[in-house]
Design an enzyme around this catalytic site. Structure first.
Site, PDB file in Angstrom:
ATOM      1  N   ASP A 136      -2.856  -7.424   0.215  1.00 51.50           N
ATOM      2  CA  ASP A 136      -1.483  -7.415  -0.290  1.00 51.50           C
ATOM      3  C   ASP A 136      -0.530  -7.959   0.764  1.00 51.50           C
ATOM      4  O   ASP A 136      -0.755  -7.845   1.966  1.00 51.50           O
ATOM      5  CB  ASP A 136      -1.063  -6.008  -0.736  1.00 51.50           C
ATOM      6  CG  ASP A 136      -1.051  -4.996   0.394  1.00 51.50           C
ATOM      7  OD1 ASP A 136      -2.030  -4.964   1.156  1.00 51.50           O
ATOM      8  OD2 ASP A 136      -0.061  -4.243   0.515  1.00 51.50           O
TER       9      ASP A 136
ATOM     10  N   GLU B 114      -1.778  -1.853   1.683  1.00 49.92           N
ATOM     11  CA  GLU B 114      -1.524  -1.494   3.079  1.00 49.92           C
ATOM     12  C   GLU B 114      -0.042  -1.575   3.389  1.00 49.92           C
ATOM     13  O   GLU B 114       0.485  -0.753   4.155  1.00 49.92           O
ATOM     14  CB  GLU B 114      -2.310  -2.423   4.011  1.00 49.92           C
ATOM     15  CG  GLU B 114      -2.257  -2.035   5.490  1.00 49.92           C
ATOM     16  CD  GLU B 114      -1.053  -2.588   6.241  1.00 49.92           C
ATOM     17  OE1 GLU B 114      -0.819  -2.163   7.383  1.00 49.92           O
ATOM     18  OE2 GLU B 114      -0.331  -3.448   5.680  1.00 49.92           O
TER      19      GLU B 114
END
Length: 432
Positions: free
Chosen positions: A108, A172
């Site tokens: 991400d 994350e």
């Protein structure tokens, strides 16, 4: 054990430089902003499948993680849940019972303001040895280096004694419990791990900051502006709270320090902790006295304080203002912690996996390793704090993380892949 010709392995990865750039370009094109990680995970799964590995893709189970001390509900989970947001892992099984290693990275990335960019953030641009694009440095570049490292081992038929797992995770940037924590709870608990966050090879990351988000809802009383005496301006009251939080930030900066953070970035000297009010939402009409203001902020701090200690300081700053204000003492602000709720961590740099990674990084780059970290939250804390699994950050060099014109040095992507491959060989061992 037989030895691996390190020169041959390094040369094989160097010959894959163009493939590495193409893979990173493809990952960037997926626009995998937190909450929309699936397209990037499909790219990773395809590469792992092409190696003949059994790909494990799963959606995190929030209910099953909820009682874990490292779990919290992230903002992206609150907005989208975990449906259609898989983690991906695949294990290259060792030929014996050697030590296992996981190479991990998150897919991400953070959003962009395209007007700030000189390049298309979603279409990688190569210029002067750098590759520009969102996530190029944080941390799709590291993910690409992991995949190329494992592909090179496979192409050279290097048989490791211990298991080598490749793992890519979600969210994350939002705290990570649905990613690495979910993987650990699924059973991916190796003897050591490396996350290819952009440590700035040959530098290695060995610490992360505590990070928490908070929200303060400040009450007022609405009235027509022409009759302002009948109202209480919530913006004015919120301003008092902002000033108190700003003062707390300055006071904490004056007494807290953390050398590894400054080693990593000398500009952090005196700024190792930070309290930032990032959102102010209040008022809906110029002629109306606003009845409510919402402040949202983030506090980050290096290893040395617990979350409970930090919470007490922030809450006390808000409470002291309220108790000494005629209106707020009778109409208390609502305070809540939400989203990010990460404790800091610090890794002992004498751990063997750190020593091996350092030796390989210094040999490959010709530089000297500096151990840094502690200025931002990252996934390494899950391994180190909760499972006693040593896990450093070993990743490429670049700049403008989370900012406009984010980029990574292509040479360092190759060097990262070489370092990871050689460290896997040294840690897991090779078969006769």
């Amino acid at each position: 054990m037989a030895t691996v010709d390190t020169a041959v392995l390094r040369d094989r990865i160097e010959r894959k430089r163009e493939d590495l750039v193409e893979l990173l370009t493809e990952l960037i094109e997926q626009q995998s902003v937190t909450g929309h990680e699936t397209p990037a995970q499909e790219v990773v799964a395809s590469r792992l499948d092409s190696l003949g590995l059994e790909v494990d893709a799963w959606v995190p189970d929030a209910d099953g993680l909820r009682d874990h001390p490292g779990f919290f509900e992230t903002s992206s989970y609150a907005e989208r849940g975990y449906e259609n947001r898989p983690n991906v892992a695949a294990t290259r099984e060792g030929v014996g019972d050697g030590r296992s290693l996981t190479l991990s990275g998150h897919v991400d990335v953070v959003p962009v303001d395209e007007d700030e960019w000189s390049y298309d953030p979603w279409d990688a641009t190569v210029e002067d040895g750098r590759l520009y694009g969102r996530g190029s440095n944080d941390m799709l570049g590291g993910v690409a280096s992991i995949l190329v490292a494992v592909e090179a081992l496979d192409e050279l038929d290097v048989e490791l004694v211990g298991d080598l797992t490749v793992q890519t995770t979600i969210e994350e940037e939002d705290g990570g419990p649905g990613g690495v924590l979910s993987a650990l709870e699924r059973g991916y608990q190796p003897d050591a791990a490396i996350i290819a966050e952009p440590s700035g090879l040959p530098n290695i990351g060995m610490a992360s900051a505590g990070v928490m988000y908070f929200r303060v809802t400040v009450p007022g009383r609405s009235a027509h502006a022409a009759l302002g005496y009948a109202g209480v301006n919530a913006i004015g009251k919120a301003t008092k709270l902002y000033r108190a939080l700003d003062e707390l930030d300055r006071e904490r900066k004056s007494r807290l320090s953390y050398e590894p953070a400054v080693r990593q970035n000398p500009n952090l000297d005196g700024h190792e902790t930070n309290l930032n009010v990032g959102v102010i939402d209040g008022g809906d009409w110029p002629s109306t006295v606003p009845s409510k203001v919402v402040l949202e902020g983030r506090i980050g701090w290096p290893p040395g304080e617990t979350r409970e200690e930090v919470r007490m300081e922030v809450e006390a700053a808000v409470r002291d203002v309220a108790e000494n204000d005629e209106w707020l003492s009778e109409h208390s602000p609502e305070f809540e912690w939400f989203g990010w709720n990460a404790a800091p961590h610090e890794l002992d740099t004498d751990e063997e996996i750190v020593r091996i990674a350092r030796e390989n990084a210094e040999t490959i780059t010709g530089g000297t390793t500096t151990f840094g970290g502690g200025s931002a939250g990252n996934d390494e804390r899950f391994y180190n704090r909760y499972y006693d699994i040593p896990c450093p950050s070993v990743g490429p060099r670049g700049d403008n993380i989370h900012g406009a014109d984010e980029h990574v040095e292509i040479d360092s992507l190759v060097e990262t892949a070489q370092t990871l491959a050689l460290t896997a060989v040294d840690w897991c061992g090779t078969a006769d």
